[in-house]
Structure formats: structure tokens, C-alpha cells
Write an enzyme that holds these catalytic residues in place. Structure first.
Site, short mmCIF file in Angstrom:
data_model
loop_
_atom_site.label_atom_id
_atom_site.label_comp_id
_atom_site.label_asym_id
_atom_site.label_seq_id
_atom_site.Cartn_x
_atom_site.Cartn_y
_atom_site.Cartn_z
CG ASN A 38 -1.74 1.19 1.54
OD1 ASN A 38 -1.85 1.93 0.41
ND2 ASN A 38 -2.24 1.30 2.65
CD1 TRP A 39 3.23 1.01 -3.00
CD2 TRP A 39 3.39 2.54 -4.77
NE1 TRP A 39 3.83 0.55 -4.03
CE2 TRP A 39 4.05 1.51 -5.27
CE3 TRP A 39 3.29 3.63 -5.71
CZ2 TRP A 39 4.62 1.10 -6.48
CZ3 TRP A 39 3.91 3.23 -7.00
CH2 TRP A 39 4.73 2.18 -7.52
CE LYS A 40 -0.17 3.18 4.94
NZ LYS A 40 -0.02 3.30 6.33
CG HIS A 58 -5.65 1.91 5.56
ND1 HIS A 58 -5.18 2.70 6.59
CD2 HIS A 58 -4.62 1.04 5.28
CE1 HIS A 58 -3.73 2.48 6.74
NE2 HIS A 58 -3.58 1.22 6.16
CD GLU A 75 -2.62 5.55 7.01
OE1 GLU A 75 -2.67 5.34 5.74
OE2 GLU A 75 -1.60 4.98 7.54
CD GLU A 120 -3.05 -2.26 7.41
OE1 GLU A 120 -2.14 -2.83 6.95
OE2 GLU A 120 -3.67 -1.35 7.44
N GLY A 142 3.27 2.11 11.06
CA GLY A 142 4.34 3.15 10.77
C GLY A 142 4.89 3.42 12.02
CB SER A 191 6.02 -2.08 11.75
OG SER A 191 5.21 -0.66 12.30
N GLY A 231 3.10 -1.34 4.39
CA GLY A 231 3.06 0.28 4.05
C GLY A 231 4.57 0.58 3.51
N GLY A 232 5.27 1.57 4.63
CA GLY A 232 6.45 1.96 4.29
C GLY A 232 7.51 1.07 3.51
#
Ligand code: 13P
Length: 254
Positions: free
Chosen positions: A14-16, A102, A104, A172, A178, A217, A238-239
């Protein structure tokens, strides 16, 4: 009764709200180079922002391990919904998956379980596979309410009567996203078992083979341990999905 075939594990990146044409090209070049030398034993989904879907879709083309996914979709099919993107439009671009609910979006945009459920139903209707995210906050975890919180999200944000291949669920925990913090293997195992059991009421049959992802993470160092946890059938990254080589290392752990 017909036996459900076990599906391949799934690793989704997921590049967000990250990336541009240049960085996407670089990332995909590195990822594809890594995968050409070693065959992964999983499906890999790249979920770039809407603006990059078409370009990334072209870059993925003809790689048998790689699929395209979006990060959200409308609950509606077509019509006067300024700014929205319908699941049909995503299918048209070659998307196979869409991340929904998600944290977010749940937290920042107040997306409710009801809306997420409608989006998931519409996505399935258009032939997309929703990756529906659930997960507790730090408060809920500290007050011993994590399991209940996730059960409620599963019960309210998933449509009923789905086939196991039509749906993916991602656990999640909000406090692990993150932050570099990750639940213990026992905590992940417990929540994934809860999700698995809750799916009995959602699936027409074969709830055992719905893929359940862990996200929060995940990195090349901890993925080996995560893979071995019962009822974990992949991960949502993610990251660590923003660098082709790092993401490739996670995929090749399978
Ligand atoms: P991180 O892997 O950066 O913790 O993000 C997880 C996530 O939110 C994926 O959807």
C-alpha cells in the site's frame, strides 16, 4: 461437499499517498529484477495512488506474479458523485484488488463500517476483490478490548454470502502502523483466529480459505516470523513497500 482449494498467500504493498511516475518506474524495475531471479510463492499486489494506477498497470503487464490494486473506491456504481472513483472504473483499468476501510480513512475521514460494507459489496459486484482492513486502537488494546473491537468491525463492515475467493481481510492494529511496533505472535494469532471464526457468518462456504493478512510495521526482518503464525495468509505492507528491493525481500520470504 466440494473442497475449497487453498489460495496462494498474498503480499500487498500500500503506497498510500506516495510516489510519482519516476519513483514508480524505479520501484517496479527493482521489484521485477528481484522477482525474475527468484520465483515467489505468493500473489503480489501493488496499490499505488489513483493517479498512478494506469501507468503502474502498464508496468506490471505480463508479470505473472503481480496484480494491481487501488486504495479505495466509491460505494456507488455510476453517477453524480464528484471526485469519486467507482469499482467499475478500477476494473476497467485492470485492477483486481481494492483496499477498503483502512484505519487512515476510518479515523481521518470518519469512514463508517456501514459505508465500508457498501463499498465492499459494490466492489465484489464489479468483480474486484476487497481487502477490508480492521484493527484496534492503542486504547482498545490497553483496555483489553482489542478482540471485541475487531469482531465488531468484521460483523459490521463485511457483506454476507461471500465466496472465500471474493474477499481478503487485513488485520492492522492502528498502533502498529508506521511505528515500528508490532504485536507479539500470540496476539496476532489470537486476533486472526477471532477473525477466522467470525467469518463463518459471512461466507456462504469455505470461510477457512479466506486470506487473512497481517499489516503494521512489516519488514524483511520480521516477515519470516509473521508468515509462520496460524491463520496469517500474507501481509499488507506500507512503508517497506516503497522500495522495490525491500518489498521484493518481503515477497521472497514466501
Ligand atoms: P506500515 O507498514 O508502514 O506500518 O503501514 C501499514 C499499513 O498501513 C498498510 O496498509
Amino acid at each position: 461437499m466440494k473442497k475449497q482449494l487453498k489460495q496462494l498467500p498474498l503480499v500487498a504493498g500500500n503506497w498510500k499517498m506516495n510516489g510519482d511516475i519516476g519513483s514508480a518506474e524505479e520501484l517496479l524495475t527493482d521489484l521485477k529484477a528481484g522477482l525474475s531471479a527468484n520465483a515467489p510463492k505468493c500473489e503480489i499486489v501493488i496499490c499505488p495512488p489513483f493517479t498512478l494506477l494506469q501507468h503502474v498497470g502498464k508496468l506490471l503487464n505480463k508479470n505473472k506474479y503481480l496484480y494491481l490494486g487501488a486504495q479505495d473506491c466509491s460505494e456507488y456504481g455510476v453517477g453524480a458523485y464528484t471526485g469519486d472513483i467507482s469499482p467499475r472504473m478500477l476494473s476497467d483499468l485492470g485492477c483486481r484488488y481494492v483496499v477498503l476501510g483502512h484505519s487512515e480513512r476510518r479515523t481521518r475521514l470518519q469512514e463508517s463500517n456501514v459505508i465500508i460494507k457498501r463499498k465492499a459489496a459494490q466492489a465484489i459486484h464489479e468483480g474486484l476483490i476487497p481487502i477490508v482492513c480492521v484493527g484496534e486502537s492503542l486504547n482498545e488494546r490497553q483496555e483489553g478490548r482489542a478482540q471485541k473491537a475487531v469482531q465488531t468491525q468484521i460483523s459490521r463492515s463485511l457483506p454476507t454470502g461471500v465466496e472465500p475467493s471474493e474477499l481478503v481481510v487485513a488485520y492492522e492494529p492502528i498502533w502498529a502502523i508506521g511505528t515500528g511496533k508490532i504485536p507479539t505472535t500470540a496476539q496476532i494469532a489470537q486476533i486472526h483466529l477471532t477473525i477466522r471464526q467470525s467469518l463463518q457468518t459471512k461466507c456462504a462456504r469455505g470461510y477457512e480459505s479466506v486470506r487473512l493478512l497481517y499489516g503494521g510495521s512489516v519488514n524483511p526482518q520480521n516477515v519470516g516470523e509473521i508468515i509462520r503464525i496460524p491463520n496469517v495468509d500474507g501481509c499488507l505492507v506500507g512503508g517497506a513497500s516503497l522500495k522495490g528491493g525491500t518489498f521484493c525481500d518481503i515477497c521472497l520470504a514466501y
